[in-house]
Every structure is written in C-alpha cells, then in structure tokens.
Design a protein around this motif. Structure first.
Motif, PDB file in Angstrom:
ATOM      1  N   LEU A 233      -4.741  -3.320   6.458  1.00  0.00           N
ATOM      2  CA  LEU A 233      -3.494  -4.193   6.351  1.00  0.00           C
ATOM      3  C   LEU A 233      -2.281  -4.883   6.676  1.00  0.00           C
ATOM      4  N   ALA A 234      -1.737  -3.957   7.921  1.00  0.00           N
ATOM      5  CA  ALA A 234      -0.901  -4.740   8.909  1.00  0.00           C
ATOM      6  C   ALA A 234       0.131  -5.393   7.843  1.00  0.00           C
ATOM      7  N   PRO A 235       1.391  -4.209   7.454  1.00  0.00           N
ATOM      8  CA  PRO A 235       2.124  -4.493   7.539  1.00  0.00           C
ATOM      9  C   PRO A 235       3.314  -4.585   8.090  1.00  0.00           C
ATOM     10  N   ASP A 236       4.495  -5.285   7.711  1.00  0.00           N
ATOM     11  CA  ASP A 236       5.479  -5.730   8.427  1.00  0.00           C
ATOM     12  C   ASP A 236       6.161  -4.411   8.544  1.00  0.00           C
ATOM     13  N   LEU A 237       6.553  -3.298   7.900  1.00  0.00           N
ATOM     14  CA  LEU A 237       6.933  -2.279   7.412  1.00  0.00           C
ATOM     15  C   LEU A 237       6.814  -1.406   7.337  1.00  0.00           C
ATOM     16  N   ILE A 238       6.596   0.100   7.545  1.00  0.00           N
ATOM     17  CA  ILE A 238       6.531   1.043   6.626  1.00  0.00           C
ATOM     18  C   ILE A 238       7.771   1.865   6.539  1.00  0.00           C
ATOM     19  N   LEU A 239       7.776   2.053   5.599  1.00  0.00           N
ATOM     20  CA  LEU A 239       8.826   3.908   5.531  1.00  0.00           C
ATOM     21  C   LEU A 239       7.944   4.668   5.435  1.00  0.00           C
ATOM     22  N   MET A 240       8.436   6.022   6.160  1.00  0.00           N
ATOM     23  CA  MET A 240       7.266   6.999   6.294  1.00  0.00           C
ATOM     24  C   MET A 240       8.544   8.542   6.604  1.00  0.00           C
ATOM     25  N   ASP A 241       7.597   8.866   5.799  1.00  0.00           N
ATOM     26  CA  ASP A 241       8.074  10.715   5.378  1.00  0.00           C
ATOM     27  C   ASP A 241       7.462  11.560   6.477  1.00  0.00           C
ATOM     28  N   LEU A 242       8.140  12.510   7.171  1.00  0.00           N
ATOM     29  CA  LEU A 242       7.970  13.307   8.382  1.00  0.00           C
ATOM     30  C   LEU A 242       7.286  14.692   8.286  1.00  0.00           C
ATOM     31  N   ARG A 243       7.278  14.990   7.165  1.00  0.00           N
ATOM     32  CA  ARG A 243       6.774  16.379   6.741  1.00  0.00           C
ATOM     33  C   ARG A 243       5.447  16.249   5.561  1.00  0.00           C
ATOM     34  N   MET A 244       4.235  16.224   6.480  1.00  0.00           N
ATOM     35  CA  MET A 244       3.247  15.933   5.338  1.00  0.00           C
ATOM     36  C   MET A 244       1.857  16.471   5.915  1.00  0.00           C
ATOM     37  N   PRO A 245       0.027  16.629   4.683  1.00  0.00           N
ATOM     38  CA  PRO A 245      -0.151  17.528   5.095  1.00  0.00           C
ATOM     39  C   PRO A 245      -1.772  16.470   6.164  1.00  0.00           C
ATOM     40  N   LEU A 246      -2.367  17.151   7.061  1.00  0.00           N
ATOM     41  CA  LEU A 246      -3.135  16.942   7.653  1.00  0.00           C
ATOM     42  C   LEU A 246      -2.784  15.728   9.401  1.00  0.00           C
ATOM     43  N   LEU A 247      -1.369  15.117   8.396  1.00  0.00           N
ATOM     44  CA  LEU A 247      -1.204  14.472   9.664  1.00  0.00           C
ATOM     45  C   LEU A 247       0.770  14.452   9.465  1.00  0.00           C
TER      46      LEU A 247
ATOM     47  N   GLY B 127       0.809  -1.397  -0.283  1.00  0.00           N
ATOM     48  CA  GLY B 127       0.024  -0.060   0.448  1.00  0.00           C
ATOM     49  C   GLY B 127       0.577   1.285  -0.116  1.00  0.00           C
ATOM     50  N   GLU B 128       0.431   2.520  -0.553  1.00  0.00           N
ATOM     51  CA  GLU B 128       0.650   3.586  -0.176  1.00  0.00           C
ATOM     52  C   GLU B 128       0.104   4.927   0.088  1.00  0.00           C
ATOM     53  N   ALA B 129       0.771   5.524   1.310  1.00  0.00           N
ATOM     54  CA  ALA B 129      -0.365   6.163   1.796  1.00  0.00           C
ATOM     55  C   ALA B 129       0.164   7.857   1.360  1.00  0.00           C
ATOM     56  N   ALA B 130      -0.889   8.961   1.396  1.00  0.00           N
ATOM     57  CA  ALA B 130      -0.059  10.125   0.637  1.00  0.00           C
ATOM     58  C   ALA B 130       0.260  11.379   2.194  1.00  0.00           C
ATOM     59  N   ASN B 131      -0.670  10.650   3.503  1.00  0.00           N
ATOM     60  CA  ASN B 131      -0.479  11.835   4.120  1.00  0.00           C
ATOM     61  C   ASN B 131      -0.549  10.528   5.379  1.00  0.00           C
ATOM     62  N   GLY B 132      -0.487  11.400   6.393  1.00  0.00           N
ATOM     63  CA  GLY B 132      -0.617  10.563   8.167  1.00  0.00           C
ATOM     64  C   GLY B 132      -1.610  10.032   8.294  1.00  0.00           C
ATOM     65  N   ASN B 133      -3.262  10.418   7.856  1.00  0.00           N
ATOM     66  CA  ASN B 133      -4.425  10.221   8.315  1.00  0.00           C
ATOM     67  C   ASN B 133      -4.331   8.437   7.485  1.00  0.00           C
ATOM     68  N   GLU B 134      -4.507   8.803   6.412  1.00  0.00           N
ATOM     69  CA  GLU B 134      -4.431   7.450   4.989  1.00  0.00           C
ATOM     70  C   GLU B 134      -2.892   6.783   6.000  1.00  0.00           C
ATOM     71  N   ALA B 135      -2.135   7.067   6.220  1.00  0.00           N
ATOM     72  CA  ALA B 135      -0.911   5.764   6.096  1.00  0.00           C
ATOM     73  C   ALA B 135      -1.784   5.526   8.304  1.00  0.00           C
TER      74      ALA B 135
ATOM     75  N   ALA C 139       1.445   9.890  13.348  1.00  0.00           N
ATOM     76  CA  ALA C 139       1.105   8.442  12.767  1.00  0.00           C
ATOM     77  C   ALA C 139       1.744   7.828  12.641  1.00  0.00           C
ATOM     78  N   THR C 140       2.986   7.936  13.532  1.00  0.00           N
ATOM     79  CA  THR C 140       4.332   6.914  13.566  1.00  0.00           C
ATOM     80  C   THR C 140       3.684   6.816  14.856  1.00  0.00           C
ATOM     81  N   GLU C 141       3.104   7.248  16.205  1.00  0.00           N
ATOM     82  CA  GLU C 141       3.147   7.486  17.317  1.00  0.00           C
ATOM     83  C   GLU C 141       1.774   6.657  17.294  1.00  0.00           C
ATOM     84  N   ARG C 142       0.963   6.924  16.342  1.00  0.00           N
ATOM     85  CA  ARG C 142      -1.073   6.112  16.386  1.00  0.00           C
ATOM     86  C   ARG C 142      -0.765   5.188  15.593  1.00  0.00           C
TER      87      ARG C 142
END
Length: 223
Positions: A46-60, A31-39, A65-68
């Motif tokens: 989807l319960a992924p094993d690993l997430i590559l996470m950008d830090l500065r994104m709109p909405l969240l 899966g792909e997400a464009a902001n923290g809420n989507e993530a 997003a990492t904390e949630r």
C-alpha cells in the motif's frame, strides 16, 4: 492527503483509530494490520505515508516491524502508540527509526495534530512517554549499566539550556518563552545540537542527553 496505515492487535483500537482518522478531511486510512508480519506485507503493497504502530503484537512486534518496513521503504513515517507498561520497548523502537511516540490515551485532537506534524517532518511525542524514556536512561546511567560517552561534544551554555528543556519535553515555542528567545533562534540551537550529537530528532536528543550526562538531572526532578 495523508495516507495512513493502522497497526494494532486489538480490533477495537484499530476501529476507533480508523473512525477518528477518517473523520479528518486530510487523512485517509488505507489499511489495517493486526500484527507485525501483516504490517510489513501491507506497507510494501500500500505504500502509506504514515503508520500508527503498536509495539506489543503477536508473530512480529512493532519494533521489528518498524525496522523491516523502514529498511525497504525508508521514507515511511512511523509513529508509535504506547501504553504505560511499554517502557522496555520505547527506546528499541526509537533506535529502529520510529519518528514519534504517542500515548494510547492521547486526546483525539492531539492525535490528529500529531499525525499532521509527523507528516510535515516534525517529531511528535507524548511528554509523558518522553519523560519515561529519559527517566530510564538516567536510571541506567546512574546504575552504571550505560557508560557515558567520553567524547561528548563541546556544547555552549545556551545549547545546554536548550537541551535540558528538550529533555523536559518542552516544544520550541515553550523553550523560546522560557529562555526569552525567538523560536527561530531555538531552532538554530536545536540544529546545532543534532549535528554535534549525531541524533536524528529531538526524542533521540533527549535520551542521548540523559544517557551521556549532558544534562545535570532527570527532568522529573525539576517538577
């Protein structure tokens, strides 16, 4: 098979990462997400094993997003993708539970290797990103914006040597070569350091060392 999710607000970045990761036989982008809420929503579904996470994104942002995500799914591995102007976000993301930090201009082969190492329980990081984290921690300490912990653990001389090299960004094999030790011995010292400091990984250990004056100088001063 390592099931990956990519989170970045730039479509081009997501597409490039997907192409790279899908080219590896042991990785699957689910899966792909464009902001923290989507993530957050996508991670729950989807319960992924690993997430590559950008830090500065709109909405969240990526830190929130990492904390949630980790609050609901603590076994998820999150590796942050960072740029040179993300310094203010690096330590909060680490405190939120990010497993590692990679610069967005990392070589493709290094990124794939980092994903595999993170999935195996390691803490991958870009040495440049770690140096920036440590530099900021030292600057805060020297400016008296961060008070040293007066309950610093009693470290042995060898543990201090290992700790200093961790703060420089050296890997276990490099520390072993520098100190003329076996890699297993280095791992033993690291385990002791993590226990004594209460840190969860070597990135937290390096920052903790700088913030609490457990190393004598910023690693950049040794170069």
């Amino acid at each position: 098979m390592i099931r990956l999710m990519i989170v970045d607000d730039q479509h081009l970045v997501r597409s490039g990462l997907r192409m790279l990761c899908d080219s590896a036989p042991d990785l699957e982008v689910v899966g792909e997400a464009a902001n923290g809420n989507e993530a957050v929503r996508m991670a729950a579904r989807l319960a992924p094993d690993l997430i590559l996470m950008d830090l500065r994104m709109p909405l969240l942002n990526g830190t929130a997003a990492t904390e949630r995500i980790l609050r609901d799914r603590p076994g998820t591995i999150i590796v942050v993708l960072t740029t040179f102007d993300d310094d203010d976000h690096l330590y909060p993301a680490l405190a939120a539970g990010a497993r590692g930090f990679l610069a967005k201009d990392v070589e493709p082969a290094q990124l794939l290797d980092a994903v595999r190492r993170a999935a195996a329980g390691d803490t991958p990081f870009s040495p440049r990103a770690l140096r920036r984290l440590v530099e900021r921690a030292v600057a805060a300490r020297d400016a008296h914006t961060t008070e040293p912990d007066t309950t610093n653990p009693d470290l042995t001389d060898r543990e201090r040597e290992v700790l200093t090299l961790v703060a420089e960004g050296l890997a276990n094999a490099e520390i072993a070569a520098r100190l003329h030790l076996g890699v297993t011995t280095v791992k033993t010292h690291l385990a002791s350091l993590l226990t004594k400091t209460g840190c969860q990984n070597r990135v937290q250990l390096a920052v903790h060392a700088a913030r609490n004056a457990l190393v004598e100088a910023s690693p950049t001063k040794t170069r």
